[in-house]
Design a protein around this motif. Structure first.
Motif, PDB file in Angstrom:
ATOM      1  N   GLY A 141     -54.266  22.312 -71.510  1.00 47.15           N
ATOM      2  CA  GLY A 141     -54.807  21.805 -70.253  1.00 47.15           C
ATOM      3  C   GLY A 141     -54.457  22.725 -69.099  1.00 47.15           C
ATOM      4  O   GLY A 141     -54.015  23.857 -69.307  1.00 47.15           O
ATOM      5  N   THR A 142     -54.676  22.214 -67.884  1.00 44.98           N
ATOM      6  CA  THR A 142     -54.456  23.032 -66.697  1.00 44.98           C
ATOM      7  C   THR A 142     -53.198  22.567 -65.979  1.00 44.98           C
ATOM      8  O   THR A 142     -52.985  21.370 -65.791  1.00 44.98           O
ATOM      9  CB  THR A 142     -55.662  22.908 -65.743  1.00 44.98           C
ATOM     10  N   ARG A 143     -52.361  23.531 -65.596  1.00 45.60           N
ATOM     11  CA  ARG A 143     -51.212  23.172 -64.770  1.00 45.60           C
ATOM     12  C   ARG A 143     -51.325  23.889 -63.432  1.00 45.60           C
ATOM     13  O   ARG A 143     -52.003  24.922 -63.322  1.00 45.60           O
ATOM     14  CB  ARG A 143     -49.889  23.506 -65.465  1.00 45.60           C
ATOM     15  N   THR A 144     -50.681  23.315 -62.420  1.00 45.93           N
ATOM     16  CA  THR A 144     -50.756  23.876 -61.075  1.00 45.93           C
ATOM     17  C   THR A 144     -49.413  24.515 -60.715  1.00 45.93           C
ATOM     18  O   THR A 144     -48.372  23.899 -60.888  1.00 45.93           O
ATOM     19  CB  THR A 144     -51.088  22.774 -60.060  1.00 45.93           C
ATOM     20  N   VAL A 145     -49.487  25.754 -60.249  1.00 45.71           N
ATOM     21  CA  VAL A 145     -48.267  26.468 -59.864  1.00 45.71           C
ATOM     22  C   VAL A 145     -48.381  26.820 -58.384  1.00 45.71           C
ATOM     23  O   VAL A 145     -49.397  27.362 -57.949  1.00 45.71           O
ATOM     24  CB  VAL A 145     -48.096  27.758 -60.704  1.00 45.71           C
ATOM     25  N   GLU A 146     -47.347  26.491 -57.614  1.00 50.33           N
ATOM     26  CA  GLU A 146     -47.350  26.824 -56.185  1.00 50.33           C
ATOM     27  C   GLU A 146     -47.061  28.321 -56.007  1.00 50.33           C
ATOM     28  O   GLU A 146     -46.408  28.939 -56.856  1.00 50.33           O
ATOM     29  CB  GLU A 146     -46.274  26.011 -55.457  1.00 50.33           C
ATOM     30  N   ALA A 147     -47.549  28.854 -54.877  1.00 50.15           N
ATOM     31  CA  ALA A 147     -47.444  30.303 -54.657  1.00 50.15           C
ATOM     32  C   ALA A 147     -46.046  30.885 -54.915  1.00 50.15           C
ATOM     33  O   ALA A 147     -45.934  31.883 -55.629  1.00 50.15           O
ATOM     34  CB  ALA A 147     -47.932  30.648 -53.262  1.00 50.15           C
ATOM     35  N   PRO A 148     -44.983  30.304 -54.369  1.00 49.03           N
ATOM     36  CA  PRO A 148     -43.683  30.969 -54.556  1.00 49.03           C
ATOM     37  C   PRO A 148     -43.264  31.061 -56.022  1.00 49.03           C
ATOM     38  O   PRO A 148     -42.561  31.985 -56.406  1.00 49.03           O
ATOM     39  CB  PRO A 148     -42.702  30.075 -53.784  1.00 49.03           C
ATOM     40  N   ALA A 149     -43.703  30.097 -56.823  1.00 47.01           N
ATOM     41  CA  ALA A 149     -43.316  30.103 -58.237  1.00 47.01           C
ATOM     42  C   ALA A 149     -44.286  30.899 -59.101  1.00 47.01           C
ATOM     43  O   ALA A 149     -44.038  31.086 -60.285  1.00 47.01           O
ATOM     44  CB  ALA A 149     -43.227  28.665 -58.748  1.00 47.01           C
ATOM     45  N   PHE A 150     -45.387  31.356 -58.496  1.00 44.91           N
ATOM     46  CA  PHE A 150     -46.399  32.060 -59.288  1.00 44.91           C
ATOM     47  C   PHE A 150     -46.077  33.549 -59.431  1.00 44.91           C
ATOM     48  O   PHE A 150     -46.146  34.110 -60.505  1.00 44.91           O
ATOM     49  CB  PHE A 150     -47.778  31.880 -58.663  1.00 44.91           C
ATOM     50  N   PHE A 151     -45.711  34.160 -58.293  1.00 45.47           N
ATOM     51  CA  PHE A 151     -45.423  35.598 -58.316  1.00 45.47           C
ATOM     52  C   PHE A 151     -43.954  35.808 -58.640  1.00 45.47           C
ATOM     53  O   PHE A 151     -43.075  35.498 -57.838  1.00 45.47           O
ATOM     54  CB  PHE A 151     -45.785  36.225 -56.977  1.00 45.47           C
ATOM     55  N   LEU A 152     -43.682  36.331 -59.816  1.00 45.51           N
ATOM     56  CA  LEU A 152     -42.300  36.405 -60.280  1.00 45.51           C
ATOM     57  C   LEU A 152     -41.696  37.795 -60.088  1.00 45.51           C
ATOM     58  O   LEU A 152     -40.485  37.953 -60.056  1.00 45.51           O
ATOM     59  CB  LEU A 152     -42.222  36.004 -61.755  1.00 45.51           C
ATOM     60  N   GLY A 153     -42.527  38.795 -59.972  1.00 43.06           N
ATOM     61  CA  GLY A 153     -42.022  40.161 -59.829  1.00 43.06           C
ATOM     62  C   GLY A 153     -43.166  41.118 -59.980  1.00 43.06           C
ATOM     63  O   GLY A 153     -44.319  40.697 -60.045  1.00 43.06           O
ATOM     64  N   PRO A 154     -42.863  42.437 -60.029  1.00 42.79           N
ATOM     65  CA  PRO A 154     -43.953  43.405 -60.149  1.00 42.79           C
ATOM     66  C   PRO A 154     -44.789  43.143 -61.404  1.00 42.79           C
ATOM     67  O   PRO A 154     -44.235  43.077 -62.502  1.00 42.79           O
ATOM     68  CB  PRO A 154     -43.240  44.759 -60.239  1.00 42.79           C
ATOM     69  N   PHE A 155     -46.086  42.962 -61.222  1.00 41.56           N
ATOM     70  CA  PHE A 155     -47.025  42.761 -62.333  1.00 41.56           C
ATOM     71  C   PHE A 155     -46.626  41.583 -63.222  1.00 41.56           C
ATOM     72  O   PHE A 155     -46.952  41.567 -64.406  1.00 41.56           O
ATOM     73  CB  PHE A 155     -47.154  44.049 -63.176  1.00 41.56           C
ATOM     74  N   THR A 156     -45.901  40.624 -62.662  1.00 43.09           N
ATOM     75  CA  THR A 156     -45.407  39.499 -63.452  1.00 43.09           C
ATOM     76  C   THR A 156     -45.677  38.195 -62.714  1.00 43.09           C
ATOM     77  O   THR A 156     -45.284  38.037 -61.563  1.00 43.09           O
ATOM     78  CB  THR A 156     -43.885  39.635 -63.695  1.00 43.09           C
TER      79      THR A 156
END
Lengths: 277, 159
Positions: A141-156
């Motif tokens: 299914g689909t989960r929702t991730v908020e911006a701060p938790a989405f970008f974890l590092g370079p290309f990650t």
């Protein structure tokens, strides 16, 4: 400068795509404007490319209560020329205009840029400033991730193996919110040395009601520094001080880039307040 | 091998291609349309720019399989016989080329700008729109003049 041998699939349904991506060394192909150069230089060597161009339902811009949902396969040029986006979320219009060149934006996608998460990329910083939510689709299914938790590092990013970014939901700022995207790159269209996305709202009393900036080029992920300006009267001195404090933590960067980030933060805040009503 | 079917310069073509084949190489090696020049092969120089469904795109940053079902225009599709396309004539008249390597990309970018580009009021706007195409000969002055001329010619043609 040729891609390595690879297998290729262009499924029509998203669950089919997800099934294929569950395999070893499979990578989704959106517009290919970052992935194909990586293939050409053989920095990326996937065994299977899962082309999303035929998957239905990924390229719509839909307005709902308080936010706009931008499908992952919406082309950057489409975002750039969308009149309603320009009217209601002009920060996106301004930011995407800095992405590479015209002939890249016609093919490059919004979701591709966000999922690729280049540290110097503009759209991740704009998404972070806007407080975007990322809809990540998996077989369950689909989960929702908020911006701060989405970008974890370079290309990650928070997109896991076998998952796809389906869309990004961007809250529409209240009318009258000031905005700015500014950046410095060595030549037009090149990756930013540093860039700043800013949003700023004024209260009835003319004081700053809320403000947020997000920086690209100065870390592995978009950097959203604390910005202690709410309740203050906007002005040159305030922004100078706020920008200095915002970039204090960037000590690991060379002096030039840190200074650039500070100057751009100040300019972005000043431009945003000019545009705020 | 993957089957593709597309339209190139008004002609329907189809082929079985390796998925890793770049669109630029498909045009040059398979269709023998060598007017599309390959410079950097990673999206910087713009020499390989063609129109895909009427919009400029880097043919070195597309796999041939991604062009399946699309309509392409390359530099070979511009002139009709011996008669140059107005964009080509403008580049010739304004000396908008020297060695000619970058020219196919400029011509197709210019055609798009003339037909659909819209906001090219100032030289700064026009230069920004051309920034994705590199020329190492001309210094761009005559290219900017040629693009202005081409935009005017096509506007007259439309009127």
């Amino acid at each position: 400068m040729k891609p390595p041998p690879l297998a290729y699939a262009a499924p029509e349904r998203i669950d089919e795509a997800l099934g294929l991506l569950g395999g070893e060394e499979a990578r989704p192909l959106a517009g290919g404007q970052s992935l194909v150069p990586l293939l050409n230089m053989r920095f990326a060597r996937p065994s299977l490319l899962v082309d999303l161009r035929r998957v239905a339902g990924l390229d719509a811009i839909e307005w709902a209560n308080g936010h706009v949902r931008i499908g992952a396969m919406v082309r950057q040029r489409v975002l750039e020329t969308d009149e309603r986006i320009r009217e209601r979320v002009p920060l996106l219009t301004e930011a995407v205009g800095y992405v590479a060149h015209l002939a890249i934006r016609t093919r490059g996608t919004v979701g591709g840029s966000l999922a690729h998460a280049d540290p110097a990329a503009e759209l991740p910083a704009a998404a972070a400033a806007l407080g975007a939510r990322f809809l990540v689709r998996g077989t369950a299914g689909t989960r929702t991730v908020e911006a701060p938790a989405f970008f974890l590092g370079p290309f990650t990013t928070a997109i896991g193996p076998g998952e796809l970014l389906e869309a990004v939901e961007v809250p529409v700022p209240p009318p009258g919110t000031g905005f700015a995207f500014v950046e410095t790159a060595r030549v037009h269209g090149a990756f930013a040395l540093a860039g700043v996305a800013a949003l700023l709202g004024l209260g009835r009393d003319g004081r700053i009601a809320h403000a947020r900036v997000a920086l690209c080029g100065v870390g592995g992920a978009p950097y959203v520094p604390p910005l202690d300006v709410a309740g203050e009267a906007p002005g040159e001195a305030l922004f100078r001080q706020a920008a200095r404090r915002a970039c204090e933590e960037l000590e690991e960067h060379d002096g030039y880039r840190r200074q650039l980030a500070e100057v751009l933060t100040r300019r972005a805040l000043a431009l945003a307040v000019e545009r705020a009503a | 091998m993957t089957r593709i079917a597309l339209t190139v310069n008004g002609r329907a073509v189809s082929a079985d291609v390796e998925p890793r084949l770049l669109l630029a190489d498909y045009l040059r090696e398979h269709l023998e349309l060598r007017g599309t020049h390959v410079g950097c092969e990673h999206g910087i120089c713009g020499a390989c720019t063609i129109l895909v469904d009427g919009e400029p795109a880097r043919s070195c940053l597309m796999l041939a399989v991604q062009a399946d079902g699309r309509e392409l225009l390359t530099v070979e599709g511009l002139s009709s016989g011996e008669e140059l396309h107005p964009v080509q004539q403008a580049f010739r008249d304004r000396h908008g080329l020297q060695c000619g390597f970058c020219t196919p990309g400029f011509l197709l970018t210019t055609l798009y700008l003339a037909e659909r580009g819209g906001e090219l009021g100032s030289d700064a706007e026009l230069r920004a729109a051309l920034a994705g195409n590199l020329c190492r000969c001309t210094g761009y002055q005559n290219i900017v003049a040629a693009v202005r001329d081409a935009v005017a010619r096509l506007a007259v043609g439309k009127g």
